[in-house]
Scaffold this active site. Structure first.
Site, mmCIF file in Angstrom:
data_model
loop_
_atom_site.group_PDB
_atom_site.id
_atom_site.type_symbol
_atom_site.label_atom_id
_atom_site.label_comp_id
_atom_site.label_asym_id
_atom_site.label_seq_id
_atom_site.Cartn_x
_atom_site.Cartn_y
_atom_site.Cartn_z
ATOM 1 N N LEU A 13 0.741 -1.244 0.120
ATOM 2 C CA LEU A 13 0.006 -0.009 -0.085
ATOM 3 C C LEU A 13 1.054 1.413 -0.116
ATOM 4 O O LEU A 13 2.228 1.425 0.487
ATOM 5 C CB LEU A 13 -0.181 0.042 0.450
ATOM 6 C CG LEU A 13 -1.650 -1.235 1.363
ATOM 7 C CD1 LEU A 13 -3.035 -1.055 2.435
ATOM 8 C CD2 LEU A 13 -2.910 -1.666 0.296
ATOM 9 N N CYS A 14 0.002 2.344 -0.710
ATOM 10 C CA CYS A 14 0.709 3.850 -0.001
ATOM 11 C C CYS A 14 1.383 4.000 0.965
ATOM 12 O O CYS A 14 0.684 3.599 1.896
ATOM 13 C CB CYS A 14 0.113 4.834 -0.687
ATOM 14 S SG CYS A 14 0.452 6.402 -0.320
ATOM 15 N N PRO A 15 2.489 4.300 0.837
ATOM 16 C CA PRO A 15 3.900 4.698 -0.086
ATOM 17 C C PRO A 15 5.028 3.869 -0.456
ATOM 18 O O PRO A 15 5.305 4.098 -0.872
ATOM 19 C CB PRO A 15 4.282 6.436 0.637
ATOM 20 C CG PRO A 15 4.520 6.103 1.975
ATOM 21 C CD PRO A 15 3.270 4.539 2.237
ATOM 22 N N GLU A 16 4.544 2.682 -0.191
ATOM 23 C CA GLU A 16 5.589 1.610 -0.122
ATOM 24 C C GLU A 16 6.112 1.251 -2.223
ATOM 25 O O GLU A 16 7.098 1.238 -2.588
ATOM 26 C CB GLU A 16 5.170 0.384 0.431
ATOM 27 C CG GLU A 16 5.480 -0.088 1.762
ATOM 28 C CD GLU A 16 5.302 -1.038 2.169
ATOM 29 O OE1 GLU A 16 6.494 -1.470 2.848
ATOM 30 O OE2 GLU A 16 3.685 -1.275 2.484
ATOM 31 N N ASP A 40 -2.029 -1.839 -5.387
ATOM 32 C CA ASP A 40 -2.666 -0.584 -4.994
ATOM 33 C C ASP A 40 -3.253 0.529 -6.091
ATOM 34 O O ASP A 40 -2.589 1.048 -6.244
ATOM 35 C CB ASP A 40 -1.521 0.231 -3.621
ATOM 36 C CG ASP A 40 -2.299 1.340 -3.362
ATOM 37 O OD1 ASP A 40 -3.366 1.944 -3.163
ATOM 38 O OD2 ASP A 40 -1.795 1.989 -2.402
#
Length: 77
Positions: A13-16, A40
């Protein structure tokens, strides 16, 4: 589409995904193409903005079911 490297960011998920994308792009030589696979939905906004901001070329973007695919060409130095 042909690519030189692959980044599998599925289930992240953001920001990964964008953080990993930044790391992977640094490893590639200029003009190399990185294929990104993500799940995502925020990547549909974040990855094009990442490319625009840093000068990389988003060659192609596709969605198939719950997966998002991106082909990004690294900018020349």
């Amino acid at each position: 589409m042909e690519h030189h490297a692959l980044l599998d960011a599925t289930d992240l998920l953001c920001p990964e995904p964008v953080m990993m994308l930044h790391v992977e792009m640094r490893k590639l030589p200029a003009k190399a193409i990185l294929k990104v696979i993500a799940t995502d939905p925020s990547t549909t906004r974040d990855i094009p903005k990442f490319c625009q901001f840093l000068g990389h070329k988003l060659i192609q973007q596709e969605q198939e079911g719950g997966c998002y695919y991106y082909w990004i060409e690294k900018k020349e130095k």
